[in-house]
Design a protein around this motif. Structure first.
Motif, PDB file in Angstrom:
ATOM      1  N   GLU A 228       1.678 -11.890  -2.054  1.00 53.63           N
ATOM      2  CA  GLU A 228       0.831 -13.085  -2.017  1.00 53.63           C
ATOM      3  C   GLU A 228       1.126 -13.956  -0.800  1.00 53.63           C
ATOM      4  O   GLU A 228       0.210 -14.539  -0.197  1.00 53.63           O
ATOM      5  CB  GLU A 228       1.024 -13.893  -3.301  1.00 53.63           C
ATOM      6  CG  GLU A 228       0.275 -15.219  -3.349  1.00 53.63           C
ATOM      7  CD  GLU A 228      -1.248 -15.053  -3.340  1.00 53.63           C
ATOM      8  OE1 GLU A 228      -1.942 -16.011  -2.950  1.00 53.63           O
ATOM      9  OE2 GLU A 228      -1.739 -13.962  -3.729  1.00 53.63           O
ATOM     10  N   SER A 232      -0.429 -10.795   6.686  1.00 51.81           N
ATOM     11  CA  SER A 232      -1.329 -11.403   7.675  1.00 51.81           C
ATOM     12  C   SER A 232      -2.772 -11.152   7.287  1.00 51.81           C
ATOM     13  O   SER A 232      -3.097 -10.156   6.638  1.00 51.81           O
ATOM     14  CB  SER A 232      -1.048 -10.836   9.070  1.00 51.81           C
ATOM     15  OG  SER A 232      -1.227  -9.419   9.066  1.00 51.81           O
ATOM     16  N   CYS A 233      -3.621 -12.071   7.703  1.00 48.84           N
ATOM     17  CA  CYS A 233      -5.040 -12.000   7.365  1.00 48.84           C
ATOM     18  C   CYS A 233      -5.826 -11.558   8.593  1.00 48.84           C
ATOM     19  O   CYS A 233      -5.546 -11.997   9.728  1.00 48.84           O
ATOM     20  CB  CYS A 233      -5.518 -13.373   6.899  1.00 48.84           C
ATOM     21  SG  CYS A 233      -7.173 -13.385   6.198  1.00 48.84           S
ATOM     22  N   TYR A 243      -5.161 -17.886   7.641  1.00 46.73           N
ATOM     23  CA  TYR A 243      -4.946 -17.949   6.192  1.00 46.73           C
ATOM     24  C   TYR A 243      -3.553 -17.400   5.902  1.00 46.73           C
ATOM     25  O   TYR A 243      -3.198 -16.320   6.380  1.00 46.73           O
ATOM     26  CB  TYR A 243      -6.016 -17.136   5.454  1.00 46.73           C
ATOM     27  CG  TYR A 243      -7.412 -17.699   5.611  1.00 46.73           C
ATOM     28  CD1 TYR A 243      -7.879 -18.643   4.717  1.00 46.73           C
ATOM     29  CD2 TYR A 243      -8.240 -17.293   6.653  1.00 46.73           C
ATOM     30  CE1 TYR A 243      -9.166 -19.182   4.847  1.00 46.73           C
ATOM     31  CE2 TYR A 243      -9.516 -17.826   6.806  1.00 46.73           C
ATOM     32  CZ  TYR A 243      -9.977 -18.771   5.897  1.00 46.73           C
ATOM     33  OH  TYR A 243     -11.236 -19.302   6.034  1.00 46.73           O
ATOM     34  N   ASN A 245      -1.983 -16.985   2.796  1.00 43.18           N
ATOM     35  CA  ASN A 245      -1.676 -16.242   1.581  1.00 43.18           C
ATOM     36  C   ASN A 245      -2.828 -15.307   1.241  1.00 43.18           C
ATOM     37  O   ASN A 245      -3.949 -15.460   1.750  1.00 43.18           O
ATOM     38  CB  ASN A 245      -1.355 -17.172   0.404  1.00 43.18           C
ATOM     39  CG  ASN A 245      -2.521 -18.057   0.008  1.00 43.18           C
ATOM     40  OD1 ASN A 245      -3.592 -17.556  -0.341  1.00 43.18           O
ATOM     41  ND2 ASN A 245      -2.327 -19.371   0.065  1.00 43.18           N
ATOM     42  N   LYS A 246      -2.550 -14.359   0.415  1.00 40.94           N
ATOM     43  CA  LYS A 246      -3.505 -13.300   0.106  1.00 40.94           C
ATOM     44  C   LYS A 246      -4.759 -13.839  -0.568  1.00 40.94           C
ATOM     45  O   LYS A 246      -5.887 -13.424  -0.237  1.00 40.94           O
ATOM     46  CB  LYS A 246      -2.814 -12.264  -0.800  1.00 40.94           C
ATOM     47  CG  LYS A 246      -3.685 -11.079  -1.173  1.00 40.94           C
ATOM     48  CD  LYS A 246      -2.901 -10.113  -2.047  1.00 40.94           C
ATOM     49  CE  LYS A 246      -3.779  -8.915  -2.438  1.00 40.94           C
ATOM     50  NZ  LYS A 246      -3.020  -7.965  -3.288  1.00 40.94           N
ATOM     51  N   CYS A 249      -7.063 -15.661   1.891  1.00 39.88           N
ATOM     52  CA  CYS A 249      -7.589 -14.691   2.849  1.00 39.88           C
ATOM     53  C   CYS A 249      -8.732 -13.882   2.245  1.00 39.88           C
ATOM     54  O   CYS A 249      -9.812 -13.749   2.834  1.00 39.88           O
ATOM     55  CB  CYS A 249      -6.464 -13.778   3.328  1.00 39.88           C
ATOM     56  SG  CYS A 249      -7.005 -12.431   4.437  1.00 39.88           S
ATOM     57  N   GLU A 250      -8.492 -13.337   1.055  1.00 38.43           N
ATOM     58  CA  GLU A 250      -9.509 -12.494   0.433  1.00 38.43           C
ATOM     59  C   GLU A 250     -10.696 -13.307  -0.054  1.00 38.43           C
ATOM     60  O   GLU A 250     -11.834 -12.817  -0.058  1.00 38.43           O
ATOM     61  CB  GLU A 250      -8.881 -11.696  -0.699  1.00 38.43           C
ATOM     62  CG  GLU A 250      -7.887 -10.656  -0.193  1.00 38.43           C
ATOM     63  CD  GLU A 250      -7.285  -9.815  -1.310  1.00 38.43           C
ATOM     64  OE1 GLU A 250      -7.396 -10.214  -2.487  1.00 38.43           O
ATOM     65  OE2 GLU A 250      -6.680  -8.762  -0.990  1.00 38.43           O
ATOM     66  N   THR A 255      -9.418  -9.367   5.106  1.00 39.71           N
ATOM     67  CA  THR A 255      -8.488  -8.356   4.589  1.00 39.71           C
ATOM     68  C   THR A 255      -7.050  -8.813   4.794  1.00 39.71           C
ATOM     69  O   THR A 255      -6.666  -9.200   5.909  1.00 39.71           O
ATOM     70  CB  THR A 255      -8.697  -7.007   5.307  1.00 39.71           C
ATOM     71  OG1 THR A 255     -10.043  -6.579   5.099  1.00 39.71           O
ATOM     72  CG2 THR A 255      -7.729  -5.956   4.752  1.00 39.71           C
ATOM     73  N   TRP A 256      -6.304  -8.797   3.711  1.00 37.42           N
ATOM     74  CA  TRP A 256      -4.889  -9.193   3.775  1.00 37.42           C
ATOM     75  C   TRP A 256      -4.019  -7.950   3.908  1.00 37.42           C
ATOM     76  O   TRP A 256      -4.144  -7.002   3.139  1.00 37.42           O
ATOM     77  CB  TRP A 256      -4.506  -9.953   2.510  1.00 37.42           C
ATOM     78  CG  TRP A 256      -3.060 -10.416   2.464  1.00 37.42           C
ATOM     79  CD1 TRP A 256      -2.037  -9.811   1.822  1.00 37.42           C
ATOM     80  CD2 TRP A 256      -2.519 -11.569   3.093  1.00 37.42           C
ATOM     81  NE1 TRP A 256      -0.874 -10.512   1.976  1.00 37.42           N
ATOM     82  CE2 TRP A 256      -1.139 -11.616   2.772  1.00 37.42           C
ATOM     83  CE3 TRP A 256      -3.060 -12.591   3.889  1.00 37.42           C
ATOM     84  CZ2 TRP A 256      -0.295 -12.621   3.212  1.00 37.42           C
ATOM     85  CZ3 TRP A 256      -2.210 -13.594   4.327  1.00 37.42           C
ATOM     86  CH2 TRP A 256      -0.853 -13.615   3.995  1.00 37.42           C
ATOM     87  N   THR A 257      -3.151  -7.945   4.893  1.00 40.08           N
ATOM     88  CA  THR A 257      -2.219  -6.834   5.103  1.00 40.08           C
ATOM     89  C   THR A 257      -0.811  -7.315   4.778  1.00 40.08           C
ATOM     90  O   THR A 257      -0.257  -8.180   5.484  1.00 40.08           O
ATOM     91  CB  THR A 257      -2.267  -6.324   6.543  1.00 40.08           C
ATOM     92  OG1 THR A 257      -3.610  -5.925   6.863  1.00 40.08           O
ATOM     93  CG2 THR A 257      -1.321  -5.134   6.719  1.00 40.08           C
TER      94      THR A 257
END
Length: 462
Positions: A228, A232-233, A243, A245-246, A249-250, A255-257
């Motif tokens: 979470e 990185s976004c 962004y 946090n996950k 971002c989503e 896309t969150w990596t």
């Protein structure tokens, strides 16, 4: 008096003598006196014999324990048992009624259950004072004592508080804990006869515990909490907003990596109710959540045989490496101590041999009240909500122990140098008589020594 008058007189005297009753009591007492004196004398002689036997039994009990301790610690070998037993008995037996007691000693090395025994038998006699008048010049006495050890193998899990207060303001609590815990390892090792007799695990805890970053790919971890906030976004050419946090971002359609390279090995409490059970981590609800924590303690040492010098040193090196930092979550330390007693993942504790008996023991030491866990507390003040989770955990440990052939014994130590109230939760979790409280750092060694004596106690069978 004429002869004719003597005859009637004699008949009269004889008749009155036969009918007389005045001297019967004295006569009957005289007749009964001898057996009465015999019974009283026998009681006195038997009392002397029983006193001598009691003294002999006490000396045999103590001598058998001392010989067993010498054998188990390597002070003597099997060929020296008889002489050592006689020497100990002679020093312990002081009764003078039966001065010449013959003592025999039989040593039996490990049997099929892993038990070793020393059997001491004593025999002798006292010289009677009264019964010799009836043909019994002596009374024989005899007794025996058996010391048994090694029949129960030990698995000992030490959950050790390494929070900041253990070293705060120059406190010596952490140093004293290290010294005491290492002494316990040496104590347990001294009574072991092979590599399987005693295993020890070390669970350093603060707010979380450290399972080791090398387990990054383990199937029993879950990453939702970590991922979470660590990653990185993706960006686009039209929107360069960052962004962090996950979720955000989503929600922005990006896309969150996740990035797990910085994970240091810390895990937090499992999802409720798995935080209070020994359930294997096979489902999402029972897996251990990887988490970020700046005050991550030293990595857990799984069950390690402390029999060999190298094995004991591995355990002691882990203890020596402990450092203090972070808030107090006794429950997570206790939970992982319990998990370290289970076979399989996550700590892969060696399986137990069905031919042997085992005792599992948990030692939980803390110097403060619970202040924080995954859900409750601020890390600085007492949280009764954390205590409540710990209480459920202790109840579950007891319930599992009651239904198992292997009993789990819990010892707790409160190092209360800061004037805290007596810890109700530590006292609650400890088995009867196994809660130790000290108001000084030096008292830690006393507590560990008493626990060591309890774990190493030899069993007497008569």
């Amino acid at each position: 008096m004429s002869l004719t008058s003597i005859a009637p007189w004699s008949r009269d005297v004889s008749s009155r003598f036969v009918k007389a009753e005045g001297g019967n009591v004295a006569i009957l007492f005289a007749i009964a006196l001898l057996p009465m004196l015999g019974f009283i004398g026998a009681a006195i002689d038997y009392s002397r014999a029983n006193k001598a036997r009691t003294s002999m039994q006490a000396a045999l009990d103590s001598a058998s324990l001392m010989v067993a301790k010498d054998l188990s610690s390597g002070v003597i070998n099997s060929g020296q048992v008889a002489a050592k037993a006689q020497s100990y008995f002679a020093a312990l037996y002081t009764n003078t009624e039966a001065p010449d007691i013959a003592v025999t000693a039989t040593y039996t090395a490990k049997d099929s259950t892993g038990s070793s025994t020393v059997l001491l038998k004593g025999s002798g006699e006292i010289s009677t004072e009264f019964m010799r008048l009836f043909g019994f010049p002596t009374l024989g006495i005899g007794s025996a004592a058996t010391a048994t050890w090694g029949g129960t193998r030990l698995r000992v899990a030490m959950a050790l508080d390494v929070t900041g207060s253990m070293v705060q303001y120059g406190s010596t609590k952490l140093a004293e804990m290290k010294k005491a815990a290492k002494a316990l390892v040496d104590n347990l090792r001294a009574n072991a006869q092979d590599a399987e007799d005693v295993y020890v695990s070390i669970v350093p805890f603060a707010q979380m515990v450290n399972v080791g970053s090398s387990n990054k790919g383990a199937s029993w971890l879950k990453w939702d909490l970590w991922d979470e906030d660590n990653g990185s976004c993706s960006t686009s050419r039209y929107n360069y907003r960052n962004y962090y946090n996950k979720t955000d971002c989503e929600n922005a359609g990006r896309t969150w990596t996740a990035n797990r390279t910085a994970w240091g090995g810390c895990v937090t409490d499992r999802d409720q109710p798995a935080d209070t059970t020994k359930d294997a981590p096979t489902t999402t609800a029972t897996k251990f959540p990887a988490a970020a924590y700046d005050a991550c303690p030293a990595q857990i040492l799984p069950m390690t045989s402390a029999y060999s010098a190298s094995g004991a040193q591995t355990v002691k090196d882990k203890i020596d490496a402990l450092k203090g930092n972070g808030g107090t979550n006794q429950a997570i330390g206790l939970h992982w101590a319990w998990m370290s007693l289970q076979t399989g993942v996550p700590l892969n504790t060696p399986a137990k041999d069905s031919d042997y008996k085992y005792t599992d023991a948990i030692i939980l030491l803390s110097d403060g009240m619970n202040t924080i866990d995954r859900w409750y507390g601020n890390g600085s003040t007492w949280s009764k909500d954390v205590d409540a989770r710990q209480k459920l955990l202790c109840d579950n440990i007891r319930a599992a122990s009651a239904s198992s052939e292997t009993k789990t014994v819990i010892y707790t130590i409160q190092v209360n140098t800061d004037g805290d109230p007596e810890s109700e939760i530590l006292k609650y979790c400890a088995d009867s008589g196994n809660f130790f409280a000290t108001t000084t750092a030096s008292g830690i060694s006393t507590a560990f020594a008493q626990i060591g004596n309890s774990l190493s106690k030899l069993r007497i069978a008569k």
